[in-house]
Design an enzyme around this catalytic site. Sequence first.
Site, short mmCIF file in Angstrom:
data_model
loop_
_atom_site.label_atom_id
_atom_site.label_comp_id
_atom_site.label_asym_id
_atom_site.label_seq_id
_atom_site.Cartn_x
_atom_site.Cartn_y
_atom_site.Cartn_z
N SER A 9 -10.09 -6.39 4.37
CA SER A 9 -9.69 -5.00 4.19
C SER A 9 -10.82 -4.24 3.51
CB SER A 9 -8.43 -4.92 3.31
OG SER A 9 -8.31 -3.61 2.81
N HIS B 107 -9.83 -4.71 8.82
CA HIS B 107 -8.59 -4.05 8.44
C HIS B 107 -8.91 -2.75 7.71
CE1 HIS B 107 -4.26 -4.17 7.37
NE2 HIS B 107 -4.64 -3.65 6.20
N ASP C 126 -7.28 0.60 5.86
CA ASP C 126 -6.08 1.11 5.20
C ASP C 126 -6.12 2.63 5.11
OD1 ASP C 126 -4.58 -1.28 4.45
OD2 ASP C 126 -6.38 -1.77 3.30
N MET D 197 -4.16 5.92 3.90
CA MET D 197 -3.10 6.34 2.96
C MET D 197 -3.14 7.85 2.80
SD MET D 197 -3.56 3.45 0.02
CE MET D 197 -3.93 1.73 0.42
N HIS E 155 -4.10 0.17 9.58
CA HIS E 155 -2.79 0.09 8.91
C HIS E 155 -2.47 1.49 8.37
CE1 HIS E 155 -0.59 -1.76 5.12
NE2 HIS E 155 0.22 -1.03 5.86
N MET F 294 -0.46 3.91 6.34
CA MET F 294 0.52 4.08 5.25
C MET F 294 0.70 5.57 5.06
SD MET F 294 -0.96 1.05 2.88
CE MET F 294 -2.44 1.01 3.88
N MET G 62 4.12 -6.92 4.21
CA MET G 62 3.42 -6.56 2.97
C MET G 62 3.82 -7.56 1.88
SD MET G 62 1.46 -4.02 3.58
CE MET G 62 0.84 -3.96 1.89
N ASP H 288 -0.37 -9.07 4.17
CA ASP H 288 -1.31 -8.14 3.54
C ASP H 288 -0.92 -7.90 2.08
OD1 ASP H 288 -3.06 -6.09 2.94
OD2 ASP H 288 -2.22 -4.65 4.37
C1 DX5 Z 1 -2.54 -2.32 0.20
C2 DX5 Z 1 -3.36 -2.45 1.46
C3 DX5 Z 1 -4.08 -3.73 1.59
C4 DX5 Z 1 -5.10 -3.96 0.50
C5 DX5 Z 1 -5.19 -5.42 0.30
O1 DX5 Z 1 -1.74 -1.20 0.26
O2 DX5 Z 1 -2.53 -2.34 2.61
O3 DX5 Z 1 -4.65 -3.91 2.87
O4 DX5 Z 1 -6.37 -3.47 0.81
O5 DX5 Z 1 -6.03 -5.64 -0.77
P1 DX5 Z 1 -5.91 -6.93 -1.67
O6 DX5 Z 1 -6.23 -8.11 -0.77
O7 DX5 Z 1 -6.91 -6.69 -2.72
O8 DX5 Z 1 -4.49 -7.02 -2.18
ZN ZN Z 2 -3.41 -2.94 4.61
#
Ligand code: DX5
Ligand code: ZN
Length: 235
Positions: free
Chosen positions: A18, A43, A45, A47, A76, A78, A147, A185
């Site tokens: 990620s 990956h 993320d 947000m 991903h 969010m 998650m 994740d």
């Molecule tokens: C959290 C993200 C993850 C995050 C994971 O909301 O969806 O993908 O980057 O990071 P680690 O492995 O540090 O928990």
């Molecule tokens: Zn993620």
Amino acid sequence: MSVGRRPVQSRTIQIAPSILSANFAELGRDIAAVERGGADLIHVDVMDGHFVPNITIGPPVVRAVKRVATRPLDVHLMIEEPERYVDDFVNAGADMLSVHVEAARHLHRTIALIKSRGAKAGVVLNPSTPASALEEVAGDLDFVLVMSVNPGFGGQEFIPQSLDKIRRVWEMLDRVGRAAPIEVDGGIDHGNAPHVVAAGASILVAGNAIFAAADPEAATRALRTAADSMTGTRA
Ligand code: DX5
Ligand code: ZN
């Protein structure tokens, strides 16, 4: 063991670093490092500051990452109303696109939309969302993301009940005859990787465990070694 179970030895484990924990000013360098270490997916993320408290990146950065990455992008989302942004992220280069069941009001339609645009469609479950929330769409899914932290930030601690959640998702997919891979994740590291694989996960996302390490390339390789250590032991 029920008919249709997917034992570890028949599953290919995929490592998905990620980039949330990478150096955003050096994304190209960091992505190249994890790719040398054998990353299967990148990956990303996304947000929005509404669905989760944090704000990260949008389509322009995904497009820039796409230009340098040699592995498929696992994006991903969010965000609230993810259906509004499916086209933008697919056009930016998302190969896999996942939406949260808690954020997508018309989940069935959103999954169909993602697939119609040529990306793999995944649905994400927050820690408090039961596996049964997927029951009616399971037959359409290309992957399920469980998650193992509450989404919003990297570097959080793995929630141990996630192992049971992964098993329940597996059983549910088994019941509907859908051999979709399970992605996990949040808080994944070399210590818990064998356990999530044993529970049924085959795509492992890791941010901190890879990018906070002194050598992300070596950390990627070590995570795969840890994940593969369970090969042959899943009932
Ligand atoms: C959290 C993200 C993850 C995050 C994971 O909301 O969806 O993908 O980057 O990071 P680690 O492995 O540090 O928990
Ligand atoms: Zn993620």
